[in-house]
Design a protein around this motif. Structure first.
Motif: not given
Length: 358
Positions: A36-45
């Motif tokens: 997985v390239t997106s979402p990244a780890a710990n990213e807020a979406v």
């Protein structure tokens, strides 16, 4: 001369058997590749997001995406073709409560066995107070399937849809299903996806409590997508559609031995976005799919669509969407080929015995 004739006959029989076996082999994909390239780890979406990365593995039937929160896995999308460095799914995060979720990708093989890949943990932050009742986009992406034909049945009416399908041909898919109605305030029609054995199909679609229904007939071809949309009474529309356009960076359609196909995999091998090393090790299961997901509704053939993101898609077809392993055509091809070989061998043996007696 007799020995030579026997050898030629045996060679022909072996070629026939090899042809029968090859006819039942599903399309082979590349190696086992998931990242997985997106979402990244710990990213807020927030809002509608695009999930990108790669899902490619041998004996491919489909992959399911789940959002894991605690011990609960919620179905998010189902896709029926490999993706390499492209769009894995679209997701309206506003239909989920705010909080931390881990992305889980389920690799489902043609025998319904699967492997779960645990991807990055990310955070949904929409600050809406309560989740939206309906998504504004259909989840997942619609690519031509590598196994069979894909039918998407969509109910755009305000009543439950009763849908049935069958084929005049042998060894084809068949069944009946119900697709829930489209709420007046929803922008997305409920739908169900069904993988079909390529055959001619016919059936009816009728709304609950409606006096008249619509009938249909179409020929499902391998690797094609068909939409069947019901809009009330006898209004039923069937069409072949091309599906979604892949990202320009997606190399999944290249031959498995093409170095360019694996270039994105090599580029992502050093630091794929996602969970920690421990989280990224896939968990394997030796049984058939058990998690069920209810998918959105959109197109042609037999799978009703109850599309709440919290429910998995139900499926009654040769290639299960819900995890029920319905029979494929491969065993019948092998059995039929074996019977033909045995009959021919028995006839040759009897002929030789008669010649010897003379």
């Amino acid at each position: 001369m007799k020995n030579r004739a026997w050898q030629l006959t045996l060679a022909v029989l072996l070629i026939m058997l090899a042809t029968v076996v090859a006819a039942g082999v599903s399309y082979a994909q590349g190696g086992d590749t998931v990242f997985v390239t997106s979402p990244a780890a710990n990213e807020a979406v927030s809002g509608i997001i695009t999930i990108t990365g790669a899902v490619d593995f041998p004996d491919f039937m489909k992959y399911d995406l789940f959002l894991k929160r605690g011990d609960e896995m919620v179905w998010a999308a189902t896709v029926y073709a490999p993706v390499i460095n492209g769009v894995l799914a679209r997701l309206d995060t506003r239909t989920f409560p705010d909080g931390a979720y881990q992305l889980v990708i389920r690799q489902v093989h043609s025998d319904s066995n699967y492997t779960d890949f645990y991807g990055p943990t990310f955070f949904i932050e929409n600050n809406l107070g309560a989740p939206l009742p309906f998504p504004e986009v259909e989840p997942g992406v619609l690519y031509p399937p590598v196994a069979g034909a894909l039918a998407r049945i969509r109910n755009c009416s305000g009543v439950d849809l009763k849908f049935d399908y069958h084929s005049p041909d042998s060894f084809c898919s068949g069944g009946s299903l119900t697709v829930r109605p489209k709420p007046a305030e929803s922008q997305v029609c409920p739908f169900t996806d069904v993988l079909l054995i390529p055959c001619e199909y016919q059936g009816t679609a009728m709304g609950l409590g409606v006096e008249r229904g619509g009938s249909y007939n179409f020929v499902a071809e391998h690797g094609k997508i068909y939409e069947l949309t019901y809009s009330g009474e006898d209004r039923l529309y069937v069409a072949e559609v091309p599906g979604d356009t892949r990202a320009a960076t997606d190399t999944a359609l290249l031959p498995a031995d093409d170095p360019a196909r694996l270039a994105p995999v090599q580029a992502s091998a050093d630091a794929p976005a996602g969970a920690s090393a421990a989280e990224q090790s896939p968990a394997e299961s030796t049984g058939s799919e058990t998690a069920k997901a209810e998918a959105p509704a959109s197109s042609i053939s037999d799978q009703p669509a109850e599309q709440s993101p919290t429910e998995p898609p139900t499926t009654e077809t040769m290639l299960p969407v819900s995890g029920e392993a319905a029979p494929t055509i491969i065993p019948y091809l092998l059995i039929g080929g074996g019977v033909v070989v045995l009959l021919v061998l028995a006839g040759l043996y009897a002929a030789r015995r008669r010649a010897a007696d003379l």
